[in-house]
Design an enzyme around this catalytic site. Structure first.
Site, mmCIF file in Angstrom:
data_model
loop_
_atom_site.group_PDB
_atom_site.id
_atom_site.type_symbol
_atom_site.label_atom_id
_atom_site.label_comp_id
_atom_site.label_asym_id
_atom_site.label_seq_id
_atom_site.Cartn_x
_atom_site.Cartn_y
_atom_site.Cartn_z
ATOM 1 N N GLU A 56 5.121 77.509 88.040
ATOM 2 C CA GLU A 56 5.646 78.625 87.266
ATOM 3 C C GLU A 56 7.027 78.294 86.692
ATOM 4 O OE1 GLU A 56 3.706 80.520 90.984
ATOM 5 O OE2 GLU A 56 4.490 78.572 90.360
ATOM 6 N N ALA A 163 -23.083 56.789 102.309
ATOM 7 C CA ALA A 163 -23.801 56.136 101.213
ATOM 8 C C ALA A 163 -25.095 55.596 101.789
ATOM 9 C CB ALA A 163 -22.963 55.010 100.613
ATOM 10 N N TRP A 179 -23.418 45.724 98.950
ATOM 11 C CA TRP A 179 -23.029 47.113 98.768
ATOM 12 C C TRP A 179 -24.258 47.939 98.521
ATOM 13 C CZ3 TRP A 179 -18.224 48.334 99.997
ATOM 14 C CH2 TRP A 179 -17.234 47.353 99.910
ATOM 15 N N THR A 205 -17.280 51.316 113.114
ATOM 16 C CA THR A 205 -16.993 50.902 111.749
ATOM 17 C C THR A 205 -15.814 49.944 111.706
ATOM 18 O OG1 THR A 205 -17.846 52.984 110.843
ATOM 19 C CG2 THR A 205 -16.332 51.737 109.457
ATOM 20 N N PRO A 313 -23.301 56.261 112.029
ATOM 21 C CA PRO A 313 -24.170 57.341 112.503
ATOM 22 C C PRO A 313 -23.664 58.054 113.747
ATOM 23 C CG PRO A 313 -25.175 55.186 112.861
ATOM 24 C CD PRO A 313 -23.995 54.960 111.985
#
Length: 379
Positions: A56, A163, A179, A205, A313
């Site tokens: 603002e 993914a 990939w 991971t 997972p």
């Protein structure tokens, strides 16, 4: 002007607000537009950096520099979030609106912050300013859902990213995963990393992929990197502990666990060891961990309002089982593997009507892949 006429201006506020993504947290993203009765834009502004001028104030300043003070006294100020009336790192925006004589303010949604919650709107109305609230509200709340979620729960908003192939695999049976998706999809993930406060991975991971979890394919700030290592047994040579961004790494261990071998390598570079309670089942207490991350992440720093979880997972299943996934962003690549690692483990669902669903969802094409944006909770 009816609500339909207001919407394009509010959409412009949202476009401006997005310029602050990744730079204003723990403040919300805000954009503002000052419009003359004939539709001329007198000034625009966005909140661009934490502690910097609010949207603002920027819009009013831009209007004053280009137009006469009289122009402001006939204008309408559009802003996607209620103007603040409390003193923080900047003065109250409501005082400035009143001082400049702006007669009308259109607000996307009320600010849930305890020091706000409609007080700014009431102040403006008390000073004779006409205020309309709730224009394009769903989009305004969705833009700042991490801010809203953190204010309401104390926890960061959790976005689980996966993914997978068409048959639901995240890696081959030998563990190869690079990939699955296209470069376009990977670039988008880097945009998310730059926009969200932290990136979160499990021990598996970190051990198998040795990820960097940095922003590389786009320009933007680096997120805090959080790795779960309950027993403190990850190898000291992991990139998260040794690279140039190690100061942005938080390794999370269970309470009363011995000091890990990587402790010196990590803390010497400015990284953090964070201890959190364990459950009776021998897992990290994810609820307690998220509350701590929503406070200071063990770093005497600003709270985390948003997390991108790039999980295997095990962690993905645990987050779903404990209802800690707020958004599920799932890339689906046009590939089939047959045998391989699944996206999730057993959730204990035996009937189709028990399946997890989403309050909202949308599909998007990203390169050659499809992306599901699933929102577990209504805005």
């Amino acid at each position: 002007m009816d609500d339909t006429g207001h919407v394009p201006w509010m959409e412009r506020c949202l476009d401006l607000a997005r310029k602050g993504a990744g730079a204003v947290s723990p403040n919300p993203m805000v954009g503002a537009v000052l419009v003359a009765p004939d539709g001329t834009v007198l000034g625009e502004g966005a909140h661009r950096t934490y502690g910097g001028p609010h949207a603002e104030a920027r819009a009013l300043q831009a209007a004053e520099q280009q137009h006469s003070p009289a122009a402001l006294r006939n204008a309408t100020l559009y802003v996607n979030l209620e103007p603040c009336r409390h003193h923080g790192k900047t003065p109250p925006c409501t005082d400035l609106v009143v001082e400049k004589g702006v007669p009308r303010v259109v607000v996307g949604t009320v600010d849930p912050f305890p020091q706000a919650q409609g007080r700014g709107i009431r102040q403006l109305r008390g000073q004779g300013v006409e205020v309309e609230v709730g224009v394009h509200e769903h989009a305004c709340r969705r833009l700042n859902e991490a801010f809203f979620h953190h204010v309401e729960t104390g926890r960061p908003l959790v976005t689980l990213k996966t993914a997978q192939t068409l048959d639901g695999r995240i890696a081959t049976r030998t563990g190869d995963s690079q990939w699955i998706t296209s470069e376009d999809a990977r670039t988008l993930v880097h945009e998310w990393r730059a926009e969200l406060d932290g990136v979160f991975v499990g021990r598996g991971t970190a051990a198998s992929d040795d990820p960097r979890l940095t922003v590389r394919h786009v320009d933007g700030p680096q997120p805090l990197r959080i790795v779960l290592d309950r027993t403190g047994t990850l190898s000291p040579d992991r990139t998260l502990f040794t690279d140039a961004h190690a100061s942005d790494t938080v390794a999370v261990m269970g309470d009363d666990r011995p000091r890990p071998d990587y402790a010196d390598a990590l803390t010497d570079r400015g990284g953090t060891l964070l201890h959190t309670p364990e459950t009776d089942g021998g897992h990290l207490n994810l609820h307690a961990l998220l509350q701590r991350l929503g406070t200071d992440a063990g770093r005497d720093a600003e709270p985390l309002q948003s997390l991108l979880v790039e999980a295997g997972p095990g962690l993905a299943t645990a987050l779903f089982q404990q209802d800690l996934v707020d958004r599920f962003f799932c890339f689906v690549a046009p590939k089939v593997l047959g045998d391989g690692r699944p996206v999730l483990r057993d959730l204990g669902i035996t009937e189709m009507d028990e399946a997890l669903t989403f309050a909202e969802q949308e599909w998007q094409t990203v390169g050659r892949d499809m992306l599901l944006r699933g929102y577990r909770r209504a805005v």
